[in-house]
Write a protein that holds these residues in place. Sequence first.
Motif, PDB file in Angstrom:
ATOM      1  N   HIS A 280     -11.372 -17.256  -6.869  1.00  0.00           N
ATOM      2  CA  HIS A 280     -11.453 -16.446  -8.025  1.00  0.00           C
ATOM      3  C   HIS A 280     -11.967 -15.091  -7.790  1.00  0.00           C
ATOM      4  O   HIS A 280     -12.632 -14.733  -6.803  1.00  0.00           O
ATOM      5  N   LYS A 281     -11.076 -14.075  -8.306  1.00  0.00           N
ATOM      6  CA  LYS A 281     -11.411 -12.601  -8.220  1.00  0.00           C
ATOM      7  C   LYS A 281     -12.830 -12.346  -8.240  1.00  0.00           C
ATOM      8  O   LYS A 281     -13.443 -11.513  -7.422  1.00  0.00           O
ATOM      9  N   VAL A 282     -13.357 -12.604  -9.131  1.00  0.00           N
ATOM     10  CA  VAL A 282     -14.989 -12.435  -9.396  1.00  0.00           C
ATOM     11  C   VAL A 282     -15.763 -12.960  -8.245  1.00  0.00           C
ATOM     12  O   VAL A 282     -16.718 -12.191  -7.815  1.00  0.00           O
ATOM     13  N   GLN A 283     -15.586 -14.283  -7.839  1.00  0.00           N
ATOM     14  CA  GLN A 283     -16.294 -14.713  -6.741  1.00  0.00           C
ATOM     15  C   GLN A 283     -15.778 -13.942  -5.351  1.00  0.00           C
ATOM     16  O   GLN A 283     -17.029 -13.796  -4.463  1.00  0.00           O
ATOM     17  N   ILE A 284     -14.773 -13.762  -5.340  1.00  0.00           N
ATOM     18  CA  ILE A 284     -14.504 -12.789  -3.982  1.00  0.00           C
ATOM     19  C   ILE A 284     -15.235 -11.495  -4.109  1.00  0.00           C
ATOM     20  O   ILE A 284     -15.631 -10.868  -3.175  1.00  0.00           O
ATOM     21  N   ALA A 285     -15.078 -10.766  -5.117  1.00  0.00           N
ATOM     22  CA  ALA A 285     -15.957  -9.507  -5.249  1.00  0.00           C
ATOM     23  C   ALA A 285     -17.468  -9.631  -5.117  1.00  0.00           C
ATOM     24  O   ALA A 285     -18.041  -8.719  -4.228  1.00  0.00           O
TER      25      ALA A 285
ATOM     26  N   THR B  59     -11.444  -3.879  -7.334  1.00  0.00           N
ATOM     27  CA  THR B  59     -10.978  -3.411  -5.948  1.00  0.00           C
ATOM     28  C   THR B  59     -10.535  -4.803  -5.465  1.00  0.00           C
ATOM     29  O   THR B  59      -9.423  -4.498  -4.736  1.00  0.00           O
ATOM     30  N   VAL B  60     -10.962  -5.798  -5.749  1.00  0.00           N
ATOM     31  CA  VAL B  60     -10.394  -7.142  -5.278  1.00  0.00           C
ATOM     32  C   VAL B  60      -8.969  -6.957  -5.917  1.00  0.00           C
ATOM     33  O   VAL B  60      -8.076  -7.234  -5.146  1.00  0.00           O
ATOM     34  N   HIS B  61      -8.841  -6.892  -7.081  1.00  0.00           N
ATOM     35  CA  HIS B  61      -7.445  -6.832  -7.650  1.00  0.00           C
ATOM     36  C   HIS B  61      -6.502  -5.878  -6.973  1.00  0.00           C
ATOM     37  O   HIS B  61      -5.430  -6.209  -6.658  1.00  0.00           O
ATOM     38  N   PHE B  62      -6.870  -4.888  -6.720  1.00  0.00           N
ATOM     39  CA  PHE B  62      -6.145  -3.697  -6.036  1.00  0.00           C
ATOM     40  C   PHE B  62      -5.600  -4.046  -4.598  1.00  0.00           C
ATOM     41  O   PHE B  62      -4.346  -4.071  -4.276  1.00  0.00           O
ATOM     42  N   HIS B  63      -6.469  -4.817  -3.816  1.00  0.00           N
ATOM     43  CA  HIS B  63      -5.980  -5.165  -2.604  1.00  0.00           C
ATOM     44  C   HIS B  63      -5.347  -6.301  -2.580  1.00  0.00           C
ATOM     45  O   HIS B  63      -4.176  -6.504  -1.613  1.00  0.00           O
ATOM     46  N   ILE B  64      -5.287  -7.337  -3.596  1.00  0.00           N
ATOM     47  CA  ILE B  64      -4.464  -8.361  -3.692  1.00  0.00           C
ATOM     48  C   ILE B  64      -3.079  -7.920  -4.269  1.00  0.00           C
ATOM     49  O   ILE B  64      -2.154  -8.348  -3.491  1.00  0.00           O
ATOM     50  N   ALA B  65      -2.901  -6.859  -5.049  1.00  0.00           N
ATOM     51  CA  ALA B  65      -1.738  -6.206  -5.249  1.00  0.00           C
ATOM     52  C   ALA B  65      -0.986  -5.674  -4.195  1.00  0.00           C
ATOM     53  O   ALA B  65       0.248  -5.476  -4.224  1.00  0.00           O
ATOM     54  N   ALA B  66      -1.755  -4.881  -3.418  1.00  0.00           N
ATOM     55  CA  ALA B  66      -1.322  -4.055  -2.679  1.00  0.00           C
ATOM     56  C   ALA B  66      -0.868  -4.751  -1.055  1.00  0.00           C
ATOM     57  O   ALA B  66      -0.528  -4.353  -0.040  1.00  0.00           O
ATOM     58  N   HIS B  67      -1.290  -6.322  -1.162  1.00  0.00           N
ATOM     59  CA  HIS B  67      -1.037  -6.841   0.090  1.00  0.00           C
ATOM     60  C   HIS B  67       0.280  -6.831   0.924  1.00  0.00           C
ATOM     61  O   HIS B  67       0.290  -6.463   2.106  1.00  0.00           O
ATOM     62  N   ASP B  68       1.300  -6.975   0.132  1.00  0.00           N
ATOM     63  CA  ASP B  68       2.716  -7.037   0.688  1.00  0.00           C
ATOM     64  C   ASP B  68       2.929  -5.539   1.517  1.00  0.00           C
ATOM     65  O   ASP B  68       3.354  -5.529   2.494  1.00  0.00           O
ATOM     66  N   ASN B  69       2.685  -4.501   0.540  1.00  0.00           N
ATOM     67  CA  ASN B  69       2.855  -3.182   1.041  1.00  0.00           C
ATOM     68  C   ASN B  69       1.945  -2.855   2.358  1.00  0.00           C
ATOM     69  O   ASN B  69       2.124  -2.224   3.539  1.00  0.00           O
ATOM     70  N   ASN B  70       0.791  -3.422   2.249  1.00  0.00           N
ATOM     71  CA  ASN B  70      -0.326  -3.430   3.404  1.00  0.00           C
ATOM     72  C   ASN B  70       0.286  -4.056   4.716  1.00  0.00           C
ATOM     73  O   ASN B  70       0.290  -3.506   5.752  1.00  0.00           O
ATOM     74  N   MET B  71       0.971  -4.968   4.623  1.00  0.00           N
ATOM     75  CA  MET B  71       1.370  -5.823   5.734  1.00  0.00           C
ATOM     76  C   MET B  71       2.550  -5.081   6.400  1.00  0.00           C
ATOM     77  O   MET B  71       2.712  -5.144   7.461  1.00  0.00           O
ATOM     78  N   LYS B  72       3.354  -4.320   5.453  1.00  0.00           N
ATOM     79  CA  LYS B  72       4.663  -3.725   6.076  1.00  0.00           C
ATOM     80  C   LYS B  72       4.019  -2.285   6.516  1.00  0.00           C
ATOM     81  O   LYS B  72       4.491  -1.646   7.591  1.00  0.00           O
TER      82      LYS B  72
END
Length: 126
Positions: free
Chosen positions: A47-52, A61-74
Amino acid sequence: MKKEGIKDAIQKYYDSIGIDSEDTSRVNNVAQARAALINVLHGNGLHKVQIASLVKRDRTTVHFHIAAHDNNMKFWEGYEDFYDRCSITAGVTLKNELIKKKLNSLKEKKQLIESEIEQLNSLINE
């Protein structure tokens, strides 16, 4: 998943890339390593809270990185390497922990079902 198993997986990852797991800086390679870890943890059902809590960041911040993952990969040069390394080192350990948890859950359900079958059989035999 046991918190100690997760922490061990995280430490194994950071050891493999030569970055201090306590480093909270925003230096590019540290940020990439942390973002990759966030996504591997999320991909393994945390869960995001556990990850945080584990990465010492807030859940947004956790949510941001999860949402940005596909673009980060590219587009974030170097990120994919960290993600791949994290998937191999921490991801395998986390998947094993997840499998153990699921297996234990199924064993407990099996015991309950077997107990219920015995009770029903005893009612039939009365």
